[in-house]
Scaffold this active site. Structure first.
Site: not given
Ligand SMILES: NC(=O)c1ccc[n+]([C@@H]2O[C@H](COP(=O)([O-])OP(=O)(O)OC[C@H]3O[C@@H](n4cnc5c(N)ncnc54)[C@H](OP(=O)(O)O)[C@@H]3O)[C@@H](O)[C@H]2O)c1
Length: 233
Positions: A7, A73, A120, A133, A137
Site C-alpha cells: 500500500g 500496511n 487499527s 474490518y 484487524k
Molecule cells: N485511515 C485511518 O483512519 C486508519 C486507521 C487505522 C488503521 N488504518 C490502516 O492503515 C492502513 C493504510 O490505510 P490508509 O488510511 O493509508 O488507506 P488508503 O489511503 O485508502 O490507502 C490504502 C493503500 O492500500 C492499497 N490497497 C488497497 N487495496 C489494495 C489491493 N486490493 N491490492 C493492493 N493494494 C491495495 C492502496 O493502493 P492501490 O489503491 O494503489 O492499490 C493504498 O496504497 C490500512 O491497513 C488501514 O486499515 C487506517
C-alpha cells in the site's frame, strides 16, 4: 537499508515510503496503481492483494531479497453500515487485510527483518458498522502476536482515525482525527522503539479500554445508539 511497504501508493504507506526514502532506504512497494508507486518506490510490484495467486507470485520474486523492514500496511474496509455485508465484499476485506499478508510472507526470508503490522484501534471492539474490518484487524492482531511469540521482531501498530482516502467519505464524528503526516511520524517513532503493542492516540485507546470494562448490555446499548446515527458512507 531496504524496506518493503504494501500500500505504498497512497495514504499512510506512501508517507512512510517518502520518509524512508529521504533517509536513504531502498524502497520496495506493492499496490495496484503503477503511476503512484513509481513516484516514490525504487522497485515496485503492481499487484492486487485480493488475488492471492498474484500475491504468491510476488512473494516468490522477493524470496532472495533481504529486507531490514517489512511494513504490512495495505488495508481496505467495506463502507460503514449496519447492513449485513455481502460475502464477496466481506471476503475481499479478509483477503486484503489478512490472507494476503500470509501469502506475501510465505516465500520471503523475514527471520532477520522487522515486521510492522498496521492494524487499527477498531480491532479492539467489534464495531457494529464495520463487521468485516474489525474482524480482519482483530485476526491480524492475533497473527502478529503469534509471530512475536515465535521470536520474530514484530511491531503491531493500532492507529485511531487518520485523514486519508479511507476516512474521507466518513460522515460521522471521528474522535481525535489525525493528520496524515503527524500519524506517519508517530508510526516511524513507534517502529524505532521496538515495542510489540502500540495503540495511538493513547487518549482514544484508554477510552476504548474503559468502555470494554462496562457491562455487556450497557456496551450494547451505547453502540446501538452510535450505530443509529447516519453513518453510511
Ligand atoms: N485511515 C485511518 O483512519 C486508519 C486507521 C487505522 C488503521 N488504518 C490502516 O492503515 C492502513 C493504510 O490505510 P490508509 O488510511 O493509508 O488507506 P488508503 O489511503 O485508502 O490507502 C490504502 C493503500 O492500500 C492499497 N490497497 C488497497 N487495496 C489494495 C489491493 N486490493 N491490492 C493492493 N493494494 C491495495 C492502496 O493502493 P492501490 O489503491 O494503489 O492499490 C493504498 O496504497 C490500512 O491497513 C488501514 O486499515 C487506517
Amino acid at each position: 537499508m531496504r524496506v518493503l511497504i504494501t500500500g505504498a501508493s497512497r495514504g499512510i504507506g506512501k508517507s512512510l515510503a517518502k520518509y524512508y526514502k529521504n533517509i536513504g532506504y531502498e524502497i520496495y512497494g506493492i499496490a495496484r496503481d503503477k503511476d503512484k508507486l513509481k513516484e516514490v518506490c525504487d522497485k515496485y510490484f503492481v499487484c492486487d492483494l485480493s488475488n492471492l495467486d498474484e500475491v504468491s507470485g510476488v512473494s516468490k520474486k522477493l524470496s532472495n531479497i533481504k529486507f531490514d523492514l517489512i511494513i504490512l500496511n495495505a488495508g481496505i474496509s467495506t463502507p460503514h453500515s449496519r447492513d449485513f455485508p455481502p460475502i464477496d465484499a466481506f471476503k475481499k476485506v479478509i483477503d486484503v487485510n489478512l490472507l494476503s499478508i500470509h501469502a506475501l510472507l510465505e516465500h520471503i526470508d523475514f527471520k532477520d527483518s522487522k515486521l510492522v503490522f498496521i492494524s487499527s484501534l477498531a480491532s479492539l471492539l467489534g464495531a457494529p458498522t464495520s463487521l468485516a474490518y474489525s474482524a480482519s484487524k482483530r485476526a491480524l492482531n492475533s497473527y502478529a502476536e503469534s509471530l512475536y511469540f515465535a521470536g520474530i521482531d514484530v511491531v503491531l501498530v493500532l492507529p485511531g482515525f487518520i485523514k486519508t482516502d479511507m476516512t474521507k467519505n466518513h460522515n460521522f464524528y471521528m474522535p481525535f482525527l489525525m493528520d496524515l503526516d503527524d500519524a506517519a511520524q508517530r508510526i516511524v517513532k513507534i517502529i524505532e522503539k521496538d515495542k510489540f503493542f502500540n495503540p495511538f492516540p493513547l487518549r482514544f485507546y484508554y477510552i476504548i479500554k474503559l468502555f470494554t470494562f462496562l457491562p455487556d448490555n450497557l456496551k450494547r446499548k451505547i453502540l446501538k445508539k452510535y450505530a443509529k446515527s447516519d453513518i453510511v458512507e
